[in-house]
Design an enzyme around this catalytic site. Sequence first.
Site, mmCIF file in Angstrom:
data_model
loop_
_atom_site.group_PDB
_atom_site.id
_atom_site.type_symbol
_atom_site.label_atom_id
_atom_site.label_comp_id
_atom_site.label_asym_id
_atom_site.label_seq_id
_atom_site.Cartn_x
_atom_site.Cartn_y
_atom_site.Cartn_z
ATOM 1 N N ASP A 58 0.863 -1.185 0.000
ATOM 2 C CA ASP A 58 0.000 0.000 0.000
ATOM 3 C C ASP A 58 0.897 1.232 0.000
ATOM 4 O O ASP A 58 1.970 1.231 0.625
ATOM 5 C CB ASP A 58 -0.926 0.036 1.210
ATOM 6 C CG ASP A 58 -1.993 1.124 1.053
ATOM 7 O OD1 ASP A 58 -3.016 0.851 0.398
ATOM 8 O OD2 ASP A 58 -1.783 2.255 1.549
ATOM 9 N N ASP B 268 -3.426 0.287 6.012
ATOM 10 C CA ASP B 268 -4.167 -0.276 4.881
ATOM 11 C C ASP B 268 -3.511 -1.557 4.368
ATOM 12 O O ASP B 268 -4.197 -2.505 3.960
ATOM 13 C CB ASP B 268 -4.252 0.752 3.752
ATOM 14 C CG ASP B 268 -5.224 1.880 4.079
ATOM 15 O OD1 ASP B 268 -5.921 1.781 5.106
ATOM 16 O OD2 ASP B 268 -5.268 2.870 3.323
ATOM 17 N N HIS C 174 -5.954 5.017 5.716
ATOM 18 C CA HIS C 174 -5.279 5.962 4.827
ATOM 19 C C HIS C 174 -3.837 6.234 5.251
ATOM 20 O O HIS C 174 -3.262 7.266 4.874
ATOM 21 C CB HIS C 174 -6.057 7.278 4.700
ATOM 22 C CG HIS C 174 -7.404 7.095 4.072
ATOM 23 N ND1 HIS C 174 -7.575 6.528 2.827
ATOM 24 C CD2 HIS C 174 -8.659 7.384 4.538
ATOM 25 C CE1 HIS C 174 -8.867 6.485 2.547
ATOM 26 N NE2 HIS C 174 -9.542 6.978 3.569
#
Length: 452
Positions: free
Chosen positions: A7, A150, A145
Amino acid sequence: MEFAIVDIETTGGSPRGGGITEIAVLIHDGEAIVREWQTLINPQQTIPSYITGLTGIDNAMVRDAPTFEEISKELWELLEDRVFIAHSVNFDFGFIREAFLKIGKDLNSQKLCTVRLSRKVFPGLRSYSLGRICENQKIPILARHRAMGDAKATALLFDRMIKERQDVIFSSLKRNTGEAFLPPHFPLAKFQQIPESCGVYYMLNSKGKVIYVGKALNIRERFKGHFSGQVLPQLKQQLKTEVVDLQWQLTGSEFMALLFETLEIKRLWPMYNSAMKMPKTLWGLFHYQDGSGYYRFQVAKVTKNIRPLESFFSAEEANQFLKTGIETYQLCQKLSGLRKVTCAQIQDQTCLGACKSAETPESYNARVEEFISLIKKSKRDLMLNLPGREAGENVYCYFEGGMLSRYSFLRSDDFPKPEELEVVPKVPETFYILRQFIHQIDLGKMRVFSVS
């Protein structure tokens, strides 16, 4: 097979204009998460205020963070040879690939998208955003976020899917991304059985006929390489159309794989293997003593009048053989005809000073004679003890006049008698393979029988 769950946080939505501000990678080995890695990154551009509002990452946080180039080596090692996984994978992969391209590296990983996988494993949901799917599956997201928060949620989601529906994971891998390279009639289950070990492999067509024989340090990766990339595209397409099965034999070492590949090509003459042809012109390695008493080498074409120490298919092959000998015995490239200036001028640590008379001819020539003695031994009848296919096993290879004539895999550390080994046809090319590897073989693993 291992998976890299990734991510990133960025300065915007476009890989070409935006920059990466944070990356997290978790490595999953198919059973569990085995490694975690994360870092902030200086994107070398201003982070918009709305991005800071979403991620919490501001310009002050990344001011002293490393640039992408500074962490690129470590990140490449994490991603290389692993399946790249992310939620909406093309976004994360696009940014990272673009960043690598800017520093001259092309990331070409297999990819899986957990959005698409979730639609198959958990059908019927109203939304497949990471937040919604994790809420449905009761998977916590500890820092929404942010890259590691994530990434961990995505990794837990993937872990659940691969344990509940492994068939979906691997069928998607073949159809949509990385394993799409497989030939249309070659089953994924067969590909997964291919060993990542050293040996010889045989491609078969629908009639069970061998159409190609090859050797590899890693058979699975080599098989994959036949159908990806741009090398020999016409041959690649022909093989891809016809191959339906693969068989293999493990050999334990690259040396044995080369020998066995040569024997099998000569035995089977597969239609897609190039014919082995002996060159019309041979090159030789010659030696002489100069006026100062130092032994010298020279690579030149073989003529009828002068017999070389060794002969080769090309000047390049001869020079490479000589370079290996130079490195093994700490000889001088200048005295060996491979360099015009003294080794000290280019700070070559291999040379001990013979080219500037810092080493006596007697000392230097003693190592040259060791090299020459090894060359002569390779032309005698000798037996080699090489690593076998598994622990406790050895393969014994018997060479007559430099050509392989017998071999057997045995669970013994004692040299057998030559007649106890399996007979194979003598193939001239095995002489050149022996010469290529002779420097690497421990003298304790070699037994000389007689002069041919």
